[in-house]
Design a protein around this motif. Structure first.
Motif, PDB file in Angstrom:
ATOM      1  N   PRO A  56       5.528  -8.143   3.793  1.00  0.00           N
ATOM      2  CA  PRO A  56       6.290  -7.009   3.142  1.00  0.00           C
ATOM      3  C   PRO A  56       6.115  -7.176   1.581  1.00  0.00           C
ATOM      4  O   PRO A  56       5.916  -5.988   1.127  1.00  0.00           O
ATOM      5  CB  PRO A  56       7.459  -7.123   3.899  1.00  0.00           C
ATOM      6  N   ARG A  57       6.614  -8.240   1.175  1.00  0.00           N
ATOM      7  CA  ARG A  57       6.695  -8.399  -0.394  1.00  0.00           C
ATOM      8  C   ARG A  57       5.537  -8.082  -1.301  1.00  0.00           C
ATOM      9  O   ARG A  57       5.272  -7.851  -2.127  1.00  0.00           O
ATOM     10  CB  ARG A  57       7.323  -9.622  -0.697  1.00  0.00           C
ATOM     11  N   ASP A  58       4.376  -8.535  -0.470  1.00  0.00           N
ATOM     12  CA  ASP A  58       2.954  -8.397  -1.103  1.00  0.00           C
ATOM     13  C   ASP A  58       2.603  -7.135  -1.532  1.00  0.00           C
ATOM     14  O   ASP A  58       2.039  -6.777  -2.503  1.00  0.00           O
ATOM     15  CB  ASP A  58       1.941  -8.985  -0.152  1.00  0.00           C
ATOM     16  N   ALA A  59       2.952  -6.099  -0.731  1.00  0.00           N
ATOM     17  CA  ALA A  59       2.680  -4.556  -1.054  1.00  0.00           C
ATOM     18  C   ALA A  59       3.512  -4.451  -2.568  1.00  0.00           C
ATOM     19  O   ALA A  59       2.930  -3.496  -3.309  1.00  0.00           O
ATOM     20  CB  ALA A  59       3.210  -3.550   0.001  1.00  0.00           C
ATOM     21  N   MET A  60       4.632  -4.598  -2.682  1.00  0.00           N
ATOM     22  CA  MET A  60       5.271  -4.650  -4.003  1.00  0.00           C
ATOM     23  C   MET A  60       4.574  -5.114  -5.311  1.00  0.00           C
ATOM     24  O   MET A  60       4.171  -4.644  -6.147  1.00  0.00           O
ATOM     25  CB  MET A  60       6.727  -5.205  -3.897  1.00  0.00           C
ATOM     26  N   ARG A  61       3.829  -6.269  -4.760  1.00  0.00           N
ATOM     27  CA  ARG A  61       2.968  -6.822  -6.001  1.00  0.00           C
ATOM     28  C   ARG A  61       1.628  -6.126  -6.249  1.00  0.00           C
ATOM     29  O   ARG A  61       1.362  -6.131  -7.406  1.00  0.00           O
ATOM     30  CB  ARG A  61       2.547  -8.382  -5.450  1.00  0.00           C
ATOM     31  N   VAL A  62       1.127  -5.701  -5.346  1.00  0.00           N
ATOM     32  CA  VAL A  62      -0.034  -4.928  -5.379  1.00  0.00           C
ATOM     33  C   VAL A  62       0.586  -3.416  -6.096  1.00  0.00           C
ATOM     34  O   VAL A  62      -0.633  -3.003  -6.762  1.00  0.00           O
ATOM     35  CB  VAL A  62      -0.670  -4.685  -4.043  1.00  0.00           C
ATOM     36  N   MET A  63       1.562  -2.892  -5.868  1.00  0.00           N
ATOM     37  CA  MET A  63       2.002  -1.727  -6.456  1.00  0.00           C
ATOM     38  C   MET A  63       2.315  -1.840  -7.783  1.00  0.00           C
ATOM     39  O   MET A  63       1.391  -1.022  -8.598  1.00  0.00           O
ATOM     40  CB  MET A  63       3.215  -1.189  -5.790  1.00  0.00           C
ATOM     41  N   HIS A  64       2.513  -3.117  -8.285  1.00  0.00           N
ATOM     42  CA  HIS A  64       2.562  -3.437  -9.856  1.00  0.00           C
ATOM     43  C   HIS A  64       1.184  -3.425 -10.483  1.00  0.00           C
ATOM     44  O   HIS A  64       1.004  -3.060 -11.644  1.00  0.00           O
ATOM     45  CB  HIS A  64       3.707  -4.822  -9.859  1.00  0.00           C
ATOM     46  N   ASP A  65       0.464  -4.379  -9.659  1.00  0.00           N
ATOM     47  CA  ASP A  65      -0.822  -4.462 -10.066  1.00  0.00           C
ATOM     48  C   ASP A  65      -1.594  -2.974  -9.964  1.00  0.00           C
ATOM     49  O   ASP A  65      -2.391  -2.735 -11.037  1.00  0.00           O
ATOM     50  CB  ASP A  65      -1.778  -5.302  -9.371  1.00  0.00           C
TER      51      ASP A  65
END
Length: 218
Positions: free
Chosen positions: A118-127
């Motif tokens: 789930p936290r990876d979605a936040m990383r991709v959103m920032h990218d």
């Protein structure tokens, strides 16, 4: 017999284009961003042709930083959008593991998300937001899955957060697959439910040649 020969011929053409792409990818580090985009555009058009599909574009892609939100029908969607206007994609991490094609998709600048984390979605959103701030075009499939192209599924609103954060416009894109000769809707390219990549290739080889229509909407 004729259907098997057509399938074998299509496999041969697709394999050749994948090899061309892998060879071309070796020179990406030495190419300018414009050169890479043009190489991706040319290769994507060739891949569509190998898949017995031609391209038709309606409207214009927004010039400058933009989030493209497209409906999702087939693995050919990425080829069609890149053939019309090279763009960075957000894709599930599984695609990176596809034999040969995964490396090509990664080289084109795809942003991969680990759906199981789930936290990876936040990383991709920032990218994604950073790409938009850098003036790039990023494409998402906000349905989160594929459909047969006859309707649009519910959209996942969180995929639009990057555009909000970067103050970038969102442009909807409609993808349609039709019989190239008659213009009638075709399901041959659909990659839905339990369909496999091989199932789709068989359907493409058995069907009449397709035309994929990319509509850039206001």
């Amino acid at each position: 017999m004729m259907r098997r020969l057509r399938l074998a011929a299509m496999f041969g053409r697709l394999g050749l284009e994948v090899l061309r792409g892998l060879w071309r990818m070796r020179s990406f580090p030495r190419m300018s961003a414009t050169g890479r985009r043009e190489a991706v555009r040319v290769w994507s058009r060739r891949m569509l042709g190998a898949g017995r599909a031609s391209l038709q574009v309606h409207g214009q892609c927004f010039q400058g930083a933009c989030l493209l939100a497209a409906n999702h029908v087939s693995w050919l969607d990425i080829m069609a959008l890149n053939a019309a206007q090279p763009t960075r994609f957000v894709s599930k991490s599984d695609v990176r593991e596809w034999p040969m094609l995964g490396g090509l998709v990664a080289a084109a600048g795809t942003l991969f998300v680990e759906r199981a984390r789930p936290r990876d979605a936040m990383r991709v959103m920032h990218d994604m937001a950073q790409c938009l701030r850098n003036g790039e075009i990023v494409s998402v499939f906000p349905e989160g899955t594929t459909s047969d192209g006859t309707h649009v599924l519910a959209l996942h609103a969180n995929l639009f957060q990057a555009a909000v954060s970067a103050c970038a416009p969102v442009q909807p894109v409609l993808l349609r697959y039709v019989d190239a000769a008659t213009g009638a809707p075709s399901r041959a390219a659909a990659y839905v439910g339990d369909d496999t990549l091989l199932d789709t290739l068989r359907a493409l080889s058995a069907a009449a040649p397709l035309r994929v229509i990319v509509h850039y909407l206001p």
